[in-house]
Enzyme design. Sequence first.
Site, short mmCIF file in Angstrom:
data_model
loop_
_atom_site.label_atom_id
_atom_site.label_comp_id
_atom_site.label_asym_id
_atom_site.label_seq_id
_atom_site.Cartn_x
_atom_site.Cartn_y
_atom_site.Cartn_z
N ARG A 183 -11.50 7.20 14.29
CA ARG A 183 -10.68 8.17 13.57
C ARG A 183 -11.44 8.78 12.40
NH1 ARG A 183 -4.98 6.42 11.06
NH2 ARG A 183 -6.32 5.07 9.82
N SER A 213 -2.55 10.26 10.41
CA SER A 213 -1.86 8.97 10.40
C SER A 213 -0.36 9.21 10.34
CB SER A 213 -2.33 8.13 9.21
OG SER A 213 -2.04 8.81 8.00
N CYS A 225 -19.08 -36.13 10.23
CA CYS A 225 -18.01 -35.98 9.24
C CYS A 225 -16.69 -36.43 9.86
CB CYS A 225 -17.92 -34.52 8.81
SG CYS A 225 -16.47 -34.13 7.80
N ASP A 244 -1.62 -3.13 17.04
CA ASP A 244 -2.40 -3.45 15.84
C ASP A 244 -3.86 -3.67 16.24
OD1 ASP A 244 -2.95 -3.93 13.22
OD2 ASP A 244 -2.20 -5.98 13.19
N LYS A 257 7.58 -0.21 10.66
CA LYS A 257 6.75 -1.40 10.52
C LYS A 257 7.60 -2.67 10.48
CE LYS A 257 2.87 -1.24 10.05
NZ LYS A 257 1.92 -0.93 9.01
N PHE A 287 0.83 -1.20 0.00
CA PHE A 287 0.00 0.00 0.00
C PHE A 287 0.87 1.25 0.00
CE2 PHE A 287 -2.19 3.48 2.11
CZ PHE A 287 -3.40 3.52 1.42
N ASP A 288 1.91 1.23 0.83
CA ASP A 288 2.78 2.41 0.90
C ASP A 288 3.51 2.65 -0.42
OD1 ASP A 288 2.11 3.15 3.44
OD2 ASP A 288 3.67 1.97 4.40
N CYS A 342 -16.54 -35.77 3.80
CA CYS A 342 -17.69 -36.69 3.83
C CYS A 342 -18.65 -36.50 2.66
CB CYS A 342 -18.45 -36.54 5.14
SG CYS A 342 -19.28 -34.94 5.31
N LYS A 399 3.69 -0.17 18.40
CA LYS A 399 2.57 0.23 17.55
C LYS A 399 1.53 -0.89 17.63
CE LYS A 399 1.41 1.87 12.93
NZ LYS A 399 0.26 0.99 12.72
N CYS A 458 -19.41 -27.65 6.75
CA CYS A 458 -19.99 -28.98 6.62
C CYS A 458 -20.97 -29.17 7.77
CB CYS A 458 -18.91 -30.06 6.67
SG CYS A 458 -19.60 -31.74 6.75
N CYS A 495 -18.46 -31.27 1.01
CA CYS A 495 -17.39 -31.39 1.99
C CYS A 495 -16.33 -32.36 1.47
CB CYS A 495 -17.97 -31.91 3.31
SG CYS A 495 -16.71 -32.36 4.53
N TYR A 518 -2.01 6.41 24.04
CA TYR A 518 -0.64 6.72 23.59
C TYR A 518 -0.39 8.21 23.34
CZ TYR A 518 -2.81 6.46 18.91
OH TYR A 518 -3.62 6.64 17.80
N GLU A 533 7.97 3.30 21.15
CA GLU A 533 6.87 2.56 21.79
C GLU A 533 6.23 1.60 20.81
OE1 GLU A 533 3.70 5.68 22.71
OE2 GLU A 533 5.45 6.91 22.21
#
Length: 681
Positions: A143, A94, A426, A124, A313, A48-49, A406, A122, A421, A403, A225, A120
Amino acid sequence: MAKKKETVVNSLSEKEAKKEIAKLMEEIRLHQHSYYVKNNATISDFEFDKLFRRLQDLEEQFPQLKDPASPTLIVGSDLDKDFEKFQHKLPVLSLINTYNDDELLDWVNKTDPEGIYSVEWKIDGASIVLYYENGMLQNGVTRGSGGVGDDVTDNIRTIRNIPLRLPDSKSVYLRGEVFMTYKDFEEFNEISSGKYANPRNLAAGSIKQKNSSDTAKRPLRIFAYDATFPNQTKKIKTHQEILSQLDQLKFPLAPDTVYVTGSKIAKTIKDFKKKKESLGFPTDGLVIKLNDISKRDALGYTSHSPRWARAYKFDAVMKESKIVDITYAVGRTGKITPRAEIEPVNLAGTTVTFATLHNQDYIDELGVGIGAIVRVAKRGEIIPAVEEVVTPGKDVFKIPDRCPSCKTKTIKKDGLVDLFCPNSDCPDRVKNGIIFFCQRKQMDIEGLGDKQIEFLYDQDYIRSIADLYDLKDQKEKLMEEEGFGEKSVSIILKGIEDSKQKDFRFVLPSIGLPEIGHKVTELLIEHGVDSIDQILNISKDADKIEALLEIPGIGPSTVQAFRENFGDKKILKLIERLKKAGLKMKADPIKVADRQPFAGQSWCVTGSFENFQPRDKAMDLIVYYGGRKVSAVSSKTTHLLAGPGAGSKLEKANELGIAVYDEKQFLALLKSEGINFKDSI
């Protein structure tokens, strides 16, 4: 580096650049919508970046083509039409991501190489802004677009470690991250039939529930934070002071935050990476911020992010491989998960030969087929997953509607994209149910791993968990099997026999009935339903089943599952066999002291404590000395032990006029009763 970027961009004509800019904006918006609104990232942060930076480069080179509504000018939005909108009182921006030490240190050297920086975790999870006016929580807001967010206050109030009232009457505008620990996620996902993909998605979806009672059932937490103190006359000089004030106000903060000079950041990052493996909560990197507020003010902001902070990251290590086949895993709940069989690759220290493909929607999005060259990563550094397609294979793979184990016609349920299933007999479902029963956190039967259980099933030694207790009758035959010598068989049979001593608190959730996990079992026992006989008695009376709704923490879905589980003849027969085998079908009485100073009292606990870690140790003391512990505050609760971070339980206790003790008062109470808590715990 600048020349390289200019060369790439200058190779385009203005017409070509305009076309690429339009394509990039559309693609970025689609990915932002998937991430912020659908809670389902369709590409990695790194990819993405790359798209985002490419757009920034083009807009810088061709400013005349920059769209006033470009994604580079706004924060990705998680706005939802079903919630009231709230105009943020501070810009909610961001961070720019960095992915390696050189890139980060280049930013440090340009910003302030001799300055002090905070480093510190990050977290998720899901970003949230809390607005406190005169010490009271007024609004909890997502946000959103950065300027406007969704008001989810009612949902936020249910999060246990968010204080609803501050120790003083300060006004605070606080930023934090709502998250779920790995342990809490696994337990909640277990009772939810494994329907959730990861803690981040579940946390983000939980704060957007339409009914706050649904949010309250989910084990959410928050780490604060950053904050602004709008009416404070004393000027705050550093980020460290901000966090110190938040700590004094009893807000939970992420552990391990340090303050170092720019020259020590590289070493500090290495130290954090070593700790990452043992963390109990999800993190996807670090946040590095300039500590000095005056220097921050001088640097200022772009329209998208502060110039004085960066995100570092931990990009998942990805390896390329080839899909040689696509098979399936059928879990004990019936969920069918397609998985790619790949040419072996070494990933995060292990050899990976299978990688999950999640479901048909995920396969379609990636365009995956047998023969494709793909990039594989370990999500959360645990489960290998196909992340990207490098070279498409044959036709996009379609999961058959039967499935694989089975051949029963598959179904979808609860509006999920996954296939299930429905056949309780099964083979794969049964095997995985037995494996679940024998796991360490369930009945903990030594010697019975996945392979041994699969063999015993395939060779017709066992067909259900109840058959385990008849294995002793086939000891001689089993010792003749390859890999099952006298020693290993003796270990298995001893493990099975020892499991008969496991408390009913483990027996009931280990059976693997939908919605009847460890938490529900504890709630039942807390409220006097402590044996299978009582459960079966309740199941025969519609009014008694409905009365279960009066137990705080048990909702309609659990009651419905209770009705279905204990009305199923197969399940009743299984329970009867386990009962005859000698398993404990009544909860063991809790050991208590001769003296019972807390007799007749019902205590609940919330928040965190210095002397009781985990906090259940305080409740164990109450029970040992005659009291009763409960997991939720109700009119029948007599006392609440509340530590820092107490949330909705404290508010409800105050509303009901329940006696509230902080840790200091509780210790004084113990002392007055002649209880030495250190010896007791």
